[in-house]
Design a protein around this motif. Structure first.
Motif, PDB file in Angstrom:
ATOM      1  N   UNK A 171      20.747 -23.466 -25.020  1.00 31.49           N
ATOM      2  CA  UNK A 171      20.006 -23.328 -26.446  1.00 31.49           C
ATOM      3  C   UNK A 171      19.662 -21.706 -26.377  1.00 31.49           C
ATOM      4  N   UNK A 172      20.361 -20.861 -25.571  1.00 27.34           N
ATOM      5  CA  UNK A 172      20.276 -19.654 -25.856  1.00 27.34           C
ATOM      6  C   UNK A 172      19.078 -18.880 -25.290  1.00 27.34           C
ATOM      7  N   UNK A 173      18.187 -19.561 -24.400  1.00 30.69           N
ATOM      8  CA  UNK A 173      17.299 -19.083 -23.820  1.00 30.69           C
ATOM      9  C   UNK A 173      17.686 -17.962 -22.658  1.00 30.69           C
ATOM     10  N   UNK A 174      17.015 -16.814 -22.667  1.00 30.55           N
ATOM     11  CA  UNK A 174      17.519 -15.902 -21.843  1.00 30.55           C
ATOM     12  C   UNK A 174      17.417 -16.006 -20.281  1.00 30.55           C
ATOM     13  N   UNK A 175      18.542 -15.539 -19.457  1.00 30.81           N
ATOM     14  CA  UNK A 175      18.709 -15.896 -18.269  1.00 30.81           C
ATOM     15  C   UNK A 175      17.371 -15.346 -17.382  1.00 30.81           C
ATOM     16  N   UNK A 176      16.549 -14.530 -17.718  1.00 30.48           N
ATOM     17  CA  UNK A 176      15.574 -14.214 -17.064  1.00 30.48           C
ATOM     18  C   UNK A 176      14.321 -15.057 -17.140  1.00 30.48           C
TER      19      UNK A 176
ATOM     20  N   UNK B 219      12.218 -21.030 -13.733  1.00 30.70           N
ATOM     21  CA  UNK B 219      12.003 -22.386 -13.602  1.00 30.70           C
ATOM     22  C   UNK B 219      11.853 -22.942 -12.252  1.00 30.70           C
ATOM     23  N   UNK B 220      12.470 -22.390 -11.229  1.00 29.99           N
ATOM     24  CA  UNK B 220      12.221 -22.826  -9.923  1.00 29.99           C
ATOM     25  C   UNK B 220      10.783 -22.609  -9.505  1.00 29.99           C
ATOM     26  N   UNK B 221      10.035 -21.557 -10.091  1.00 30.84           N
ATOM     27  CA  UNK B 221       8.472 -21.830  -9.735  1.00 30.84           C
ATOM     28  C   UNK B 221       7.912 -22.964 -10.176  1.00 30.84           C
ATOM     29  N   UNK B 222       8.416 -23.873 -10.900  1.00 33.53           N
ATOM     30  CA  UNK B 222       7.680 -25.100 -11.428  1.00 33.53           C
ATOM     31  C   UNK B 222       8.094 -26.172 -10.062  1.00 33.53           C
TER      32      UNK B 222
END
Length: 440
Positions: free
Chosen positions: A57-62, A67-70
């Motif tokens: 979906x083009x969300x920036x890699x940063x 996500x792993x924080x979740x």
């Protein structure tokens, strides 16, 4: 003594009783395998599948990297594990009540994630983050109940096969979501992949409803204070103060060689000149297949050898698996050598994993199994994080052949502890829960 109990048990005789016993074993193994599926699927949804959708979906890699924080609930679950011991949901039994609740919630959460519309919009990213966090909390809570149910359900002689069955279900779900989910996403879109994942978790619910029922404990936990402090007190009383820290050290160190090798396997292969395609093929599909073979082999051998001998022999197999990487670093061997090293290491790793889960189960009292298993697995997690953190520094300073010899030598402390805690000629580790002596 556990060895005396084993010696005094009557031999199986042909007839109806034995047939019922065999049927009961099959039912228990099917149940823990199904719960393994329910445990593995949400983890892959919240990590690989969600990351794939965000990337597409083009969300920036940063932002994807956050996500792993979740997934922190998987690390912190030991802090609310006592709640499941203190407030069991009584129907269908004290563990399956929580399993049913979490599985219904997981189906709802994963299906709702199909409605997400990933973008760089802050509101969209916030919604995705909240969904990932809720998914992880429900999944981590289910993991507590899965581990406790498996621990309470399986008798001594079925712990090895049960650990293998659970691992097979877990890995089957990871393969189904990791491979099948991406295939569905490519053909029908990402929402279809999430709906299929929700259906996979939902398919486990009938197995949970019809799984074998647990016997009630003799002394139920009656207060939160008892649920929080009771597991440690019971463990120390049962094992003795001197043996308690030795058992915890064994849990910490038994799989340390595996953690050290895992931390450096991919960098080693890349620096040895293997291509990304070769590494992906071997470390992905081939390694998972070898691990499954090792898990099945370990479960079968455990039923024949028993706990203590399995702990010894599988640890030797694990050291030999690591030694195969030393041979690859020292003598080469190209792609054939890579296949051989990865096969040996993952087959032995599957065997080690099966007996290790069986060991953790044997150390838990059914009265506190949710909390005790979570605590023990938390101790083990430190060997893959804190104790394995210096792996790169060691590899840089001594070189690859010496590093892999170091991972083999890392098994020595576990063998020294096994000599004190799990002698070859005894059936169970000293300090393990004994239903004949220890109250529930």
């Amino acid at each position: 003594m556990a060895s005396e109990r084993m010696a005094s048990e009557p031999a199986a005789t042909p007839g109806t009783a034995q047939h019922r016993g065999a049927d009961g074993t099959v039912r228990r193994l099917v149940a823990v395998s199904a719960e393994g599926v329910a445990s593995g699927a949400p983890l892959m949804v919240g990590s690989k599948l969600l990351q794939g959708w965000l990337t597409a979906s083009g969300v920036p890699l940063a932002l994807i990297g956050l996500i792993p924080l979740a997934e922190l609930p998987y690390t912190l679950k030991l802090f609310w594990a006592p709640l499941l011991d203190r407030w069991p949901i009584p129907w269908p039994d004290r563990r399956r009540g929580w399993l049913l609740l979490m599985q219904v919630m997981l189906v709802a959460v994963i299906a709702a994630m199909a409605l997400l519309r990933p973008s760089t919009d802050p509101a969209s990213l916030t919604t995705i983050g909240i969904a990932a966090l809720v998914l992880a909390i429900c999944s981590a809570t289910q993991d507590i109940a899965v581990d406790a149910y498996r621990t309470d359900l399986l008798p001594e002689h079925e712990r090895g096969p049960g650990a293998a069955a659970a691992a097979l279900g877990y890995r089957a779900a990871m393969l189904a979501i990791g491979a099948g989910g991406f295939l569905l996403a490519g053909r029908y879109g990402w929402p279809a992949a999430f709906l299929a994942a929700a259906a996979l978790v939902g398919a486990v619910i009938p197995f949970t409803l019809t799984a074998p029922k647990l016997k009630p404990v003799d002394h139920a936990v009656t207060s939160l204070r008892q649920a929080v402090l009771g597991p440690a007190r019971e463990f120390v009383r049962r094992a003795g103060p001197g043996r308690t820290w030795q058992l915890l050290l064994l849990v910490l160190l038994y799989r340390w060689p595996d953690g050290l090798l895992s931390a450096m396997a991919i960098p080693f292969l890349q620096l040895r000149g293997f291509s990304a395609a070769e590494i992906g093929l071997v470390q992905g599909g081939w390694a998972i297949g070898a691990t499954i073979v090792g898990t099945v082999l370990g479960g079968g051998l455990f039923a024949w050898l028993g706990m203590n001998r399995s702990l010894w022999l599988f640890a030797v197999a694990g050291a030999l698996g690591n030694l195969s990487y030393w041979a690859l670093a020292r003598f080469g061997g190209g792609f054939t050598g890579l296949i051989a090293a990865v096969s040996l290491e993952n087959i032995s790793g599957g065997m080690v994993g099966a007996v290790f889960v069986a060991l953790l189960m044997s150390l838990c009292n059914p009265r506190f199994s949710a909390t005790q298993y979570a605590l023990l697995s938390g101790v083990y997690a430190m060997s893959r994080s804190i104790l394995s953190a210096p792996a790169g520094v060691v590899a840089e300073r001594v070189g690859w052949p010496a590093f892999f010899l170091f991972t083999v030598a890392a098994a020595v402390p576990a063998f020294l502890l096994l000599a004190r805690l799990a002698p070859w000629n005894e059936a169970e580790a000293r300090g393990a829960f004994d239903p004949a002596k220890d109250p529930t």
